[in-house]
Design a protein around this motif. Structure first.
Motif, PDB file in Angstrom:
ATOM      1  N   ASP A 161       0.825  -1.211   0.000  1.00  0.00           N
ATOM      2  CA  ASP A 161       0.000   0.000   0.000  1.00  0.00           C
ATOM      3  C   ASP A 161       0.856   1.257   0.000  1.00  0.00           C
ATOM      4  N   ARG A 162       0.472   2.187  -0.858  1.00  0.00           N
ATOM      5  CA  ARG A 162       1.126   3.498  -0.828  1.00  0.00           C
ATOM      6  C   ARG A 162       0.089   4.618  -0.774  1.00  0.00           C
ATOM      7  N   THR A 163      -1.049   4.300  -0.214  1.00  0.00           N
ATOM      8  CA  THR A 163      -2.127   5.277  -0.133  1.00  0.00           C
ATOM      9  C   THR A 163      -1.714   6.479   0.719  1.00  0.00           C
ATOM     10  N   ASP A 164      -2.097   7.636   0.262  1.00  0.00           N
ATOM     11  CA  ASP A 164      -1.927   8.852   1.062  1.00  0.00           C
ATOM     12  C   ASP A 164      -3.123   8.912   2.016  1.00  0.00           C
ATOM     13  N   GLN A 165      -2.951   8.328   3.203  1.00  0.00           N
ATOM     14  CA  GLN A 165      -4.087   8.210   4.129  1.00  0.00           C
ATOM     15  C   GLN A 165      -4.605   9.579   4.556  1.00  0.00           C
ATOM     16  N   VAL A 166      -3.715  10.512   4.679  1.00  0.00           N
ATOM     17  CA  VAL A 166      -4.138  11.863   5.091  1.00  0.00           C
ATOM     18  C   VAL A 166      -5.092  12.446   4.047  1.00  0.00           C
ATOM     19  N   ALA A 167      -4.681  12.367   2.804  1.00  0.00           N
ATOM     20  CA  ALA A 167      -5.534  12.900   1.739  1.00  0.00           C
ATOM     21  C   ALA A 167      -6.831  12.107   1.632  1.00  0.00           C
ATOM     22  N   ARG A 168      -6.737  10.803   1.850  1.00  0.00           N
ATOM     23  CA  ARG A 168      -7.941   9.977   1.722  1.00  0.00           C
ATOM     24  C   ARG A 168      -8.949  10.325   2.812  1.00  0.00           C
ATOM     25  N   PHE A 169      -8.498  10.481   4.036  1.00  0.00           N
ATOM     26  CA  PHE A 169      -9.437  10.876   5.094  1.00  0.00           C
ATOM     27  C   PHE A 169     -10.053  12.243   4.783  1.00  0.00           C
ATOM     28  N   ARG A 170      -9.226  13.152   4.316  1.00  0.00           N
ATOM     29  CA  ARG A 170      -9.778  14.488   3.988  1.00  0.00           C
ATOM     30  C   ARG A 170     -10.828  14.381   2.892  1.00  0.00           C
ATOM     31  N   ALA A 171     -10.571  13.529   1.913  1.00  0.00           N
ATOM     32  CA  ALA A 171     -11.545  13.357   0.827  1.00  0.00           C
ATOM     33  C   ALA A 171     -12.868  12.808   1.355  1.00  0.00           C
ATOM     34  N   CYS A 172     -12.788  12.141   2.504  1.00  0.00           N
ATOM     35  CA  CYS A 172     -13.987  11.559   3.110  1.00  0.00           C
ATOM     36  C   CYS A 172     -14.654  12.502   4.100  1.00  0.00           C
ATOM     37  N   GLY A 173     -14.169  13.734   4.171  1.00  0.00           N
ATOM     38  CA  GLY A 173     -14.830  14.715   5.032  1.00  0.00           C
ATOM     39  C   GLY A 173     -14.309  14.760   6.454  1.00  0.00           C
ATOM     40  N   TRP A 174     -13.095  14.309   6.654  1.00  0.00           N
ATOM     41  CA  TRP A 174     -12.506  14.306   7.989  1.00  0.00           C
ATOM     42  C   TRP A 174     -11.487  15.426   8.153  1.00  0.00           C
ATOM     43  N   GLU A 175     -11.346  15.873   9.380  1.00  0.00           N
ATOM     44  CA  GLU A 175     -10.214  16.683   9.796  1.00  0.00           C
ATOM     45  C   GLU A 175      -9.027  15.738   9.982  1.00  0.00           C
ATOM     46  N   VAL A 176      -7.848  16.190   9.601  1.00  0.00           N
ATOM     47  CA  VAL A 176      -6.662  15.360   9.819  1.00  0.00           C
ATOM     48  C   VAL A 176      -5.569  16.189  10.470  1.00  0.00           C
ATOM     49  N   ILE A 177      -4.926  15.615  11.459  1.00  0.00           N
ATOM     50  CA  ILE A 177      -3.805  16.260  12.147  1.00  0.00           C
ATOM     51  C   ILE A 177      -2.644  15.264  12.125  1.00  0.00           C
ATOM     52  N   GLU A 178      -1.488  15.721  11.759  1.00  0.00           N
ATOM     53  CA  GLU A 178      -0.320  14.825  11.715  1.00  0.00           C
ATOM     54  C   GLU A 178       0.650  15.182  12.829  1.00  0.00           C
ATOM     55  N   ILE A 179       1.047  14.167  13.576  1.00  0.00           N
ATOM     56  CA  ILE A 179       1.947  14.421  14.709  1.00  0.00           C
ATOM     57  C   ILE A 179       2.990  13.323  14.842  1.00  0.00           C
ATOM     58  N   ASP A 180       3.997  13.636  15.663  1.00  0.00           N
ATOM     59  CA  ASP A 180       4.949  12.638  16.147  1.00  0.00           C
ATOM     60  C   ASP A 180       4.264  11.915  17.301  1.00  0.00           C
ATOM     61  N   GLY A 181       4.020  10.655  17.132  1.00  0.00           N
ATOM     62  CA  GLY A 181       3.266   9.890  18.121  1.00  0.00           C
ATOM     63  C   GLY A 181       4.037   9.568  19.388  1.00  0.00           C
ATOM     64  N   HIS A 182       5.219  10.104  19.516  1.00  0.00           N
ATOM     65  CA  HIS A 182       5.955   9.910  20.764  1.00  0.00           C
ATOM     66  C   HIS A 182       6.141  11.233  21.506  1.00  0.00           C
ATOM     67  N   ASP A 183       5.608  12.290  20.962  1.00  0.00           N
ATOM     68  CA  ASP A 183       5.761  13.608  21.579  1.00  0.00           C
ATOM     69  C   ASP A 183       4.507  13.934  22.393  1.00  0.00           C
ATOM     70  N   PRO A 184       4.592  13.856  23.708  1.00  0.00           N
ATOM     71  CA  PRO A 184       3.396  14.024  24.549  1.00  0.00           C
ATOM     72  C   PRO A 184       2.701  15.366  24.330  1.00  0.00           C
ATOM     73  N   ASP A 185       3.461  16.396  24.100  1.00  0.00           N
ATOM     74  CA  ASP A 185       2.837  17.712  23.904  1.00  0.00           C
ATOM     75  C   ASP A 185       2.064  17.748  22.588  1.00  0.00           C
ATOM     76  N   ALA A 186       2.654  17.165  21.570  1.00  0.00           N
ATOM     77  CA  ALA A 186       1.977  17.136  20.270  1.00  0.00           C
ATOM     78  C   ALA A 186       0.714  16.298  20.342  1.00  0.00           C
ATOM     79  N   ILE A 187       0.792  15.175  21.054  1.00  0.00           N
ATOM     80  CA  ILE A 187      -0.381  14.304  21.206  1.00  0.00           C
ATOM     81  C   ILE A 187      -1.493  15.069  21.919  1.00  0.00           C
ATOM     82  N   ASP A 188      -1.112  15.729  22.994  1.00  0.00           N
ATOM     83  CA  ASP A 188      -2.087  16.483  23.782  1.00  0.00           C
ATOM     84  C   ASP A 188      -2.732  17.579  22.933  1.00  0.00           C
TER      85      ASP A 188
END
Lengths: 671, 671
Positions: free
Chosen positions: A204-231
């Protein structure tokens, strides 16, 4: 990934997350099976979610207004078990963690609904949890509209992996959520780029971010190990008026030698590597050992929800008693007391008026009685509303502007519909039913199985249940689908023969608290056969004598649904020749099987020959053609032996030989 | 939509397209059922496709190098039937069109593969056609890499509707196609904004254009009634190095009173409205009447392909005879002559060496023999390659840079995999097999049913086929899935007990030309039970005596797969007590059912008690516990009666009572 820097910059967070990672490593190593890498990768996200956002109270795990957390990537079950243990769910003891994946433990390989508090749904088959979650979010919107935000005001959080997003069902759910703007739904995508076979990139090489947006979703991209970014991302997601997907870039099996590899997806059991990983975490404690300060910090998080629960309870108790009772009733999956009386009244009426209608229409007649007195029902169809007869006159359409609407246009998404319905039941307070063609139980099947496994009473309204569908042809004509549904444990398959039996089937389906029901309904019109009113629900025993033999009983005809009419006509032919013939209607095999042997023998006594007739395949029928264990009758079957064909229904019944004449001939051949 | 302007600007095109619309209106009106609107909406697109792009020859419909056209929106079947009739496919006569949806006609409600030339696949269950198409495109790439572009150089065109795109399976296929950059795949989306329930908007607001792009596709947006735009888009799509989706904005039921409404989706039968639509088209001919000039123009289109076919045939005949024979062989679904000898050699070897291996490993051992001599196999797995044992040593990975690769990483897409495999078989020249866990036949089920219905020999390698899976728990443990597979008509379900039976099963699966096979294989190791070599394929008769009774035959144990070992152990216990016990291995019920009654009676003679043992549910087993019609034995079953659980496999077998001791006890209770 610089673990040392993270430990230094966020020491308190780090230690809490390390407890999850350590428990995971220990439990998987002890079981010598399981999935270590996902909990190790998502521990930071989960820690921030539980610490700063999730509203829950381990002492009141069934609090209706709690936030729901769904681990769609269910193979990472140790993430959930760790969280439940650490935050103080009483039934998730350290011994349960030690017994991970062992017989009788609450800590099954994948989270099993009902095994422990805090497990909101069974996950493991990928894509199901995220699709259930759409149902949870719909339930929340519906109940908030009904009871107001002072009583219903919560969110649904999901952790989903690459596998969940590759499965088609998730796209059905995601597009439905986007259409419905389910802003209380927040998906945390474990973007670790690893699956069992290797890099996600292999498949799979799907651009998941773009795909969710195409489906009417908000998308936020973060470093999943950064507690501040997660918060920050969770805070933003909660404020969004769209469903939100947070793409969390993570390292699977963080800190382990297998980090960022497909090996890290599985069971990491090498003692030296385990020790090295713990050292990298700064975790110097023994197996399954959580230092008291760490446990205390986690339990403090668990205790915070109590005030929310208490405040909610106070608000609830300030509402009128009738409303409190109603909320208690619907969350207990209780039907209203008056349901039975209303069903009886309908049965009486139709047994007198004896309409000739398709049972899909009968079902609509029943729902016209049910829906006004059960405001917790939410109906719908996978784009076959007019064919499934699932929408009643009082129902408006559930929509962004009308959250009180109780009818959902699910679109051409049978699987997503079924999974969403399961989510609504699991959420509580909602009794969903949804329709498609019986043949398309195929599409919905993985979710239908999970309803049975989870013991939730989802109702599947499956119309056009045989070659009686006619011209649409074999792709749309079920022949093996009754067998498939019946083969599934803990599933009630109702195939009513007329409006009276349809009313009885609906009553049983709604009264069930822990068994899903499949209603198998006709496209074609059927006469009313139950023309003598009985207050008793005869279908509750699964099978019963609809018409007994006149004279010596020499044959018993067994039939369901549209073929009961044929059996009755065959009986007429046989009686005319002096062959005493009983007709047994069998609307629900499973309920008949559940009766005591005495009742079964009374309905199907030894001696007479038996001919079953059903416009499906024989598979499974031999159980009833022969007697109880050790007893012996002659029997045979009239029905389908292959796939159907495209032609008018009457022609098909003739061509496939499912006729009264054929049934009578089989009886005579056995005598 | 200004029909008058279109008629004027493109009169020749218009008339040809009007012929499709008129035939559709007439056929649906005559049948009084069907779907008028879609063919009326897509007639322009289809006309341009057939006239200017599709490479086909009605006189040689099986030409291996033809372009394939797949009507994924199968309810619009009259579009396809019209095209086949108009372009001169000999078997699609006007009488067939007149008999639309009637018994015995080639013109079934939905296109049925095998009913008429030019129907490349069965469609109707939405999302299947577009997913098959991905398999067609993979097959083309694979064969082009193998035989070169002078022999294999064609495209796959698909018409898909909103329903196809809402179904999850299509997203599995679309993302796979994007990943694989299948540039020969061109999807024409009938963007008419209408479904059965009403506006698409009721259920979906996905930005399909953005979603396809996110999946790695080229997208072109056009007016689907503008012939020049359609032509230009198809030209651009053919030149793209990505798969292309052409979003065709169309009007459903163009020119009819029901245009742009959900009513237009269905059967338009009102005579006045029909007449009015025809008038708008400028179509003044009687029902089913095609003026000779229009028919001639269409037939001219049909004749154009002949030169391409002839040139291709010349190129083929210029290749070495061995290569010609090979192409003929693989398109005839013939196995190589040496297959049987190689399988026998393997059987001999393992019956001597008697390894203890899981049958999933046995399957790999067989494939190591098969794949080198059958270059037409393409293996794969839905992200469980190491568990399904589907990749053999000689297989490289099929990828953009390696089209000769014969192993596909399908990703976590069981349904898409199954549908793509069907597409490969249908394309011809490829024998695909693919693996997942047996439990996830649930996900693949709609495509597995279609393989059976279409009579294509797709091979489904389903491992981890019982509670023997162990700790992953009930979500991953099949209990009803053998019954489900067996309940499906025209499906061979093989559950081999050791490596010898696995080799026999594979031989039968590969020799089959018109029946799909499900191989049900264990996770856990099994002993070799067939330790005496027999050249004959004993599994071909479905069931056979593995070990006969010593002394008077008082019991027969019936078992499959991993439980044959248990049956053999039970036999030892019983024989030790002097109870003569036969063990019948039943690797394939369907083949046993197909034997004559004499053989069946020889294997299962009257008299002895019967106990079946299988680590699945009883459903279906009663067929074998009792005798042939009218014959009477005592029998019972040892197996599962509910869902499984999470624990080590050995513990589960004990806890669920599937043991030699339990089998022996049941026998004694019946004696």
């Amino acid at each position: 990934m610089d673990i040392a820097a993270l430990r230094k910059s966020h020491p308190d967070h780090w230690t809490k997350a390390a407890a999850i990672r350590a428990l995971t490593l220990d439990a998987v190593a002890a079981a010598k099976s399981g999935h270590s890498g996902m909990p190790m990768g998502m521990a930071d996200v989960a820690t921030v979610l539980y610490e700063k956002h999730l509203r829950f109270d381990p002492r009141n795990p069934d609090w209706p207004d709690r936030d729901r957390f769904i681990l769609s990537a269910g193979h990472g079950s140790m993430l959930l078990y760790s969280l439940l243990h650490l935050t103080g769910y009483a039934d998730m003891t350290i011994d349960e963690i030690r017994n991970f994946r062992q017989w009788g433990a609450r800590t099954a390989g994948h989270p099993e609904y009902g095994h422990a508090s805090g497990i909101e749904t069974t996950t493991g088959p990928l894509g199901q949890g995220i699709s259930n979650a759409v149902g949870f979010a719909i339930a929340e919107e519906s109940l908030r509209a009904r009871f107001g935000p002072r009583l219903m005001d919560h969110r649904t959080y999901v952790i989903a992996g690459d596998g969940c997003l590759m499965e088609g069902v998730s796209q059905e759910a995601i597009t439905l959520a986007g259409r419905q703007r389910l802003s209380r739904l927040i998906v945390l995508w474990d973007n670790n780029n690893i699956t069992i076979d290797g890099s996600v990139d292999l498949a799979d090489r799907t651009d998941q971010v773009a795909r969710f947006r195409a489906c009417g979703w908000e998308v936020i991209e973060i470093d999943g190990h950064d507690p501040d970014a997660i918060d920050a991302a969770l805070t933003a997601a909660r404020a969004s008026d769209l469903p939100t997907m947070i793409a969390c870039k993570t390292h699977i099996a963080l800190g382990h030698a297998a980090q960022d590899t497909s090996k890290g997806h599985g069971a990491l059991t090498d003692p030296d590597q385990l020790a090295a990983a713990k050292q990298a975490y700064g975790w110097s404690h023994g197996p399954f050992e959580i230092p008291s300060d760490v446990k205390a910090a986690w339990e403090e998080i668990g205790r915070r929800g109590a005030s929310g629960f208490d405040a909610w309870t106070a608000r609830l108790e300030a509402t009128p008693p009738a409303r409190q009772a109603e909320i208690a009733r619907i969350f207990a999956r209780e039907v209203p007391k008056k349901l039975t009386a209303r069903i009886r009244a309908l049965k009486k009426q139709v047994s007198e008026e004896a309409p000739k209608v398709a049972t899909r229409k009968s079902s609509e007649m029943v729902l016209e009685v049910v829906n006004p007195i059960m405001p917790e029902t939410i109906g719908g169809s996978a784009d076959l509303s007019g064919s499934n007869n699932t929408r009643t006159g009082d129902m408006t359409v559930f929509d962004v502007e009308n959250r009180k609407g109780r009818y959902i246009h699910y679109g051409i998404r049978e699987h997503g519909m079924a999974a969403a319905m399961n989510g609504m039941v699991l959420h509580g307070g909602i009794r969903p039913y949804g329709g498609t063609f019986m043949c398309f139980t195929d599409y919905a099947r993985p979710a239908m199985r999970l309803a049975a496994l989870m013991k939730v009473p989802t109702v599947f309204v499956m119309t056009h249940d045989s070659i009686g569908l006619g011209e649409d042809g074999p792709t749309h004509q079920p022949v093996e689908h009754l067998a498939i549904s019946r083969a599934t444990p803990n599933t009630h398959v109702f195939r009513p023969c007329d409006t009276v039996e349809t009313a009885e089937a609906w009553e049983l389906a709604l009264q069930s608290k822990d068994t899903p029901s499949v209603l198998s309904l006709t496209r074609q019109g059927l006469p009313t056969l139950r023309t003598t009113h009985k207050t008793k629900n005869l279908s509750a025993q699964g099978a019963y004598v609809l018409a007994d033999a006149e004279g010596k009983r020499r044959a018993i005809l067994l039939a369901t649904g549209s073929e009961v009419e044929i059996a009755m006509a065959a009986r007429d032919l046989l009686q005319a020749e002096g062959i005493g013939t009983r007709v047994v209607s069998m609307p629900c095999w499973e309920l008949f099987e559940a009766q005591d042997e005495r009742y079964r023998r009374r309905v199907l006594p030894a001696g007479p020959v038996r001919v079953a007739v059903e416009a499906g395949i024989r598979f499974g029928w031999d159980r009833w053609l022969y007697g109880e264990r050790g007893r012996r009758e002659k029997g045979t079957f009239v029905g389908m032996h292959e796939f159907g064909a495209s032609a008018p229904a009457g022609v098909l019944y003739e061509q496939f030989g499912i006729t009264a004449e054929a049934v009578a001939a089989e009886v005579k051949s056995l005598l």
